[in-house]
Design an enzyme around this catalytic site. Structure first.
Site, short mmCIF file in Angstrom:
data_model
loop_
_atom_site.label_atom_id
_atom_site.label_comp_id
_atom_site.label_asym_id
_atom_site.label_seq_id
_atom_site.Cartn_x
_atom_site.Cartn_y
_atom_site.Cartn_z
N SER A 12 32.63 31.37 47.06
CA SER A 12 34.03 31.79 47.10
C SER A 12 34.75 31.44 48.39
O SER A 12 35.96 31.69 48.49
CB SER A 12 34.13 33.30 46.86
OG SER A 12 33.97 33.59 45.49
N LYS A 57 37.99 29.56 48.12
CA LYS A 57 39.32 30.15 47.96
C LYS A 57 40.20 29.97 49.19
O LYS A 57 41.42 30.19 49.12
CB LYS A 57 39.19 31.62 47.58
CG LYS A 57 38.61 31.79 46.18
CD LYS A 57 38.14 33.20 45.89
CE LYS A 57 37.51 33.24 44.51
NZ LYS A 57 36.59 34.37 44.32
N SER A 112 38.09 38.93 46.36
CA SER A 112 37.57 37.61 45.95
C SER A 112 37.71 37.40 44.45
O SER A 112 36.77 36.99 43.77
CB SER A 112 36.11 37.44 46.39
OG SER A 112 35.73 36.09 46.37
#
Length: 336
Positions: free
Chosen positions: A97, A100, A156
């Site tokens: 993640s 991102k 997240s």
């Protein structure tokens, strides 16, 4: 005839100059006239020499960086761009993640933060079908891009990533293409994306789809770029974000997964001066962390990739170890 007249004029001028020169030079009247002329002539004032600015002392590596558990680690002096620690920093690895960060950059730089985005079923399916983390978004809720960015970066939310990608680029495929173009433009030549959230896709059970990777070096440079965006820097240092219910959407409460901020876990105390940035985890990527902190006017940015895939707190301990070491380095004038 004309030439003769011109010659006579020039001769007269020459004789006049020859007569006047000793008069001006040797008589009191001549000296007075010369003095008056000299006084009336402006003289140039020399400009003061600029005072050289002394070089500023910078954090200077002495000895070896501490050993951490990660497969790759990198620590950057955010003020000078100097590398303080590089452990396997050029080895491509999955980044989960922390992907991102790029998703947020593109959204912030290309789209009005007040744009209203409707949540569609594909955002929810991204979480359900791939075992992703969620901002708990609800289909047909309408939130602004800025609000969704908090849902992207704090809990997240993989659902937030897809909702943002759809709204900004029309589809996740188009958005991913933009991610890869920006990576190339930023000279992140060992970075490539296949989705906007970092989830592992599988072509068959146990067989991950290839093509989603970065290096610790690329990721720390991307984070350095992102932290120059005021909205991004504001979001990633936020511990929690509460969004009351309205006629357009449900109520949401998002807590940052970054334990360095001291808001998510009682197992790890907040790190003084922590300013972000992003956690990540998949089985393939292990526990990842992009982190930053400020101390005594110095800014450090770091990355740990695959810092085990069993101990949820180890990445934060390793980040703390690297930050303490980096801030403890001596300040010295750089060599010319």
């Amino acid at each position: 005839m004309g030439r003769r007249i011109l010659a006579i004029i020039l001769l007269v001028l020459s004789i006049s100059i020859a007569i006047m020169t000793p008069v001006l030079a040797l008589t009191p009247m001549g000296n007075s006239l010369l003095s008056t002329f000299a006084a009336a002539t402006p003289t140039a004032t020399p400009l003061p020499s600029p005072t050289p600015t002394p070089p500023k002392p910078v954090l200077t590596v002495v000895g070896q960086a501490p050993v951490v558990n990660a497969k790759a680690a990198y620590l950057l002096d955010g003020d000078t761009g100097n590398t303080l620690d590089d452990f396997q920093g050029e080895v491509p690895l999955p980044m989960a993640s922390t992907t991102k960060i790029m998703t947020a950059i593109i959204a912030i730089q290309t789209t009005d933060p007040d744009m209203v985005i409707t949540i569609h079923q594909d955002a929810i399916d991204e979480v359900l079908n791939n075992g992703g983390s969620s901002a708990q978004l609800v289909v047909n809720d309408k939130l602004t891009l800025k609000e969704l960015l908090y849902g992207l970066m704090l809990p997240s939310g993989d659902d937030a990533a897809v909702a943002i990608a759809d709204a900004v680029s029309g589809s996740t495929d188009n958005f991913v293409n933009a991610m890869n173009i920006l990576a190339y433009r930023l000279h992140l030549y060992q970075t490539h994306y296949i989705n906007p959230d970092g989830l592992t896709y599988y072509s068959a059970p146990g067989t991950p789809v290839a093509g989603h990777y970065t290096t610790a070096y690329d990721l720390v440079r991307l984070a350095q770029y992102a932290m120059k965006l005021p909205l991004f820097a504001q979001i990633v240092k936020t511990g929690d974000y509460n969004l009351p219910a309205t006629t357009s959407h449900h109520a949401y409460k998002w807590v940052n997964t970054n334990d360095l901020l001291g808001t998510h876990s009682t197992e790890f105390p907040a790190y003084p001066g922590a300013t972000g940035i992003k956690t990540g985890y998949t089985v393939e990527a292990g526990y990842c962390l992009v982190f930053s902190a400020t101390y005594k006017g110095h800014d450090l940015i770091g990355v740990v990739l695959f810092d085990t895939n069993t101990d949820t707190v180890r990445r934060f301990r390793d980040a703390k170890t690297l930050l303490n070491w980096g801030f403890g380095l001596p300040l010295r004038i750089p060599n010319p």
